[in-house]
Motif scaffolding. Structure first.
Motif, PDB file in Angstrom:
ATOM      1  N   LYS A  24      55.077 -41.589 -47.645  1.00  0.00           N
ATOM      2  CA  LYS A  24      55.932 -42.706 -47.763  1.00  0.00           C
ATOM      3  C   LYS A  24      55.031 -44.091 -47.352  1.00  0.00           C
ATOM      4  O   LYS A  24      55.124 -44.609 -46.412  1.00  0.00           O
ATOM      5  CB  LYS A  24      56.721 -42.492 -46.577  1.00  0.00           C
ATOM      6  N   ASP A  57      62.432 -35.153 -40.592  1.00  0.00           N
ATOM      7  CA  ASP A  57      61.526 -34.731 -41.790  1.00  0.00           C
ATOM      8  C   ASP A  57      62.136 -33.298 -42.202  1.00  0.00           C
ATOM      9  O   ASP A  57      61.954 -32.924 -43.599  1.00  0.00           O
ATOM     10  CB  ASP A  57      60.096 -34.611 -41.453  1.00  0.00           C
ATOM     11  N   PRO A  67      58.977 -44.119 -42.334  1.00  0.00           N
ATOM     12  CA  PRO A  67      57.641 -43.395 -41.703  1.00  0.00           C
ATOM     13  C   PRO A  67      57.121 -44.234 -40.318  1.00  0.00           C
ATOM     14  O   PRO A  67      57.776 -45.075 -39.941  1.00  0.00           O
ATOM     15  CB  PRO A  67      56.663 -43.729 -42.758  1.00  0.00           C
TER      16      PRO A  67
END
Length: 251
Positions: A24, A57, A67
């Protein structure tokens, strides 16, 4: 970060820019990104935020999550301006909500807006409670524009807020901007996520991309142009995560 989906362009099915398993970040070097994480981000990440990040996640819509380095940035911005009252448009599991709540003072409050709180209730709510910041969260379930209008209709709400973070439907980013500039005080910040959309905003017209990427990147480009020309704000666009734009209200 938005979720992935299929797209069709000229009859050919093309993959979306954001795909499961991708880092990310817009950095071209995964090693450099990992260095940043290992050196200045992960060692400072609060354990409760790390736990919620790992839980997020594992979610089937994990591509929507932001992130760790972006969460570090949000927390620092909240602290730098001494924010006490915040707004979050788009909550998902509550990962960024927790980052904001942790950065606010004990008597601070964040109005969290999402049209569906199931992901938050199922994943993040317990983590927020465990972190001891549940009392800072005022969750408003509903269509974001309607909730923002309700806030504006309340006495004393204009200019009440210090900080806002937006990670929701990109087509409404300009509409959110107009409302948030009334809710956030002069000198306060409005921060937008995904404003570089995997680099799609810089691709030439006609470049091959999925229908979703074409639609979302077009909406993001409208926001970017609007903010850049908006005399009410100072804007700074950073290549953090998928692109973060920070707007400081000046008038």
């Amino acid at each position: 970060m938005a979720s992935a989906g299929g797209g069709n362009n000229g009859g050919d099915v093309l993959p979306d820019i954001h795909r499961a398993g991708d880092s990310k970040t817009l950095l071209k070097s995964n090693a450099l990104y990992q260095y940043i994480l290992d050196t200045t981000v992960l060692p400072q990440e609060p354990p409760c935020l790390r736990e919620l990040r790992h839980l997020t996640d594992k979610h089937e819509l994990a591509l929507m999550a932001s992130p760790a380095d972006e969460m570090q940035l949000l927390g620092m911005l909240v602290k730098m301006i001494g924010a006490k009252n915040a707004i979050e448009v788009g909550v998902f599991t509550g990962h960024s909500l927790l980052a904001t709540a942790l950065a606010l003072p004990d008597d601070g409050k964040v109005v969290a807006i999402d049209r569906d709180r199931r992901c938050y209730d199922g994943v993040g709510r317990a983590a927020v409670a465990k972190a001891g910041v549940a009392h800072k969260v005022d969750f408003r379930e509903g269509v974001a524009l309607d909730v923002l209008d309700q806030l504006l209709a309340a006495d004393g709400s204009e200019g009440k807020f210090d900080f806002a973070f937006v990670d929701a439907d990109k087509a409404n980013y300009v509409n959110y901007h107009e409302r948030l500039l009334r809710l956030v005080r002069v000198g306060g910040l409005v921060v937008y996520d995904n404003t570089l959309w995997g680099g799609a905003v810089a691709m030439p017209p006609g470049a091959p991309m999925s229908a979703m990427d074409r639609s979302v990147s077009a909406a993001i480009k409208v926001l970017n142009a609007f903010v850049a020309a908006d005399p009410r704000v100072e804007a700074c666009q950073l290549p953090v995560a998928d692109g973060v734009t920070i707007c400081r209200r000046t008038v």
